[in-house]
Design an enzyme around this catalytic site. Structure first.
Site: not given
Length: 156
Positions: A77, A112, A127
């Site tokens: 969602h 999440m 990175d």
């Protein structure tokens, strides 16, 4: 019962319309292992790379990613979080410990968002440090705790 599968076996979002609105929090942790040639650049509580301050950039990336979770993970969602914070610390084993805590008052959980925030912060560390070494390992990402909803969870 799988919550993201309908009666016909097709993917679906979970219908949260009948759920109660509650205050929900979630904390996730990612651990990044850096080699000594990277850790030697640790100064004043941050890693300094040619791309800039690693930890500060990872914090911003983690928060930005948590806000985009509904766009990144199918069937999540889209949520307007109440808060999101990311911390980055070096532990006794010289590992980078990233924690993302997200909160919301809503009908659905925010695990999440916390997991995506911690994960992207860890990827940002990779990175920003890969020019110094590719011997970097994102060791684990896991949910540490959640509150609200049907049941609370706290990892031992």
């Amino acid at each position: 019962m799988l919550t993201h599968i309908d009666k016909q076996g097709n993917p679906t979002m979970v219908d949260v319309s009948a759920k109660q609105v509650t205050h929900r929090t979630a904390t996730a942790r990612s651990i990044v292992v850096l080699p000594d040639e990277v850790l030697q650049h640790l100064a004043d509580g941050d890693l300094i790379s040619k791309k800039g301050p690693v930890f500060q950039t990872a914090i911003i990336a983690g928060i930005m990613a948590a806000k985009k979770t509904g766009d990144l993970i199918p069937l999540c969602h889209p949520l307007g979080m109440d808060n999101c914070s990311v911390t980055v610390q070096v532990n006794e084993q010289q590992e980078i410990v990233i924690e993302c805590t997200a909160s919301i008052t809503a009908k659905t959980g925010i695990e999440m968002e916390a997991l995506v925030g911690a994960s992207v912060a860890a990827l940002t560390v990779y990175d920003m440090c890969k020019a110094m070494s590719h011997d970097i390992v994102i060791k684990e990402t896991k949910l540490i705790a959640k509150t609200g909803g049907k049941r609370d969870f706290k990892r031992a």
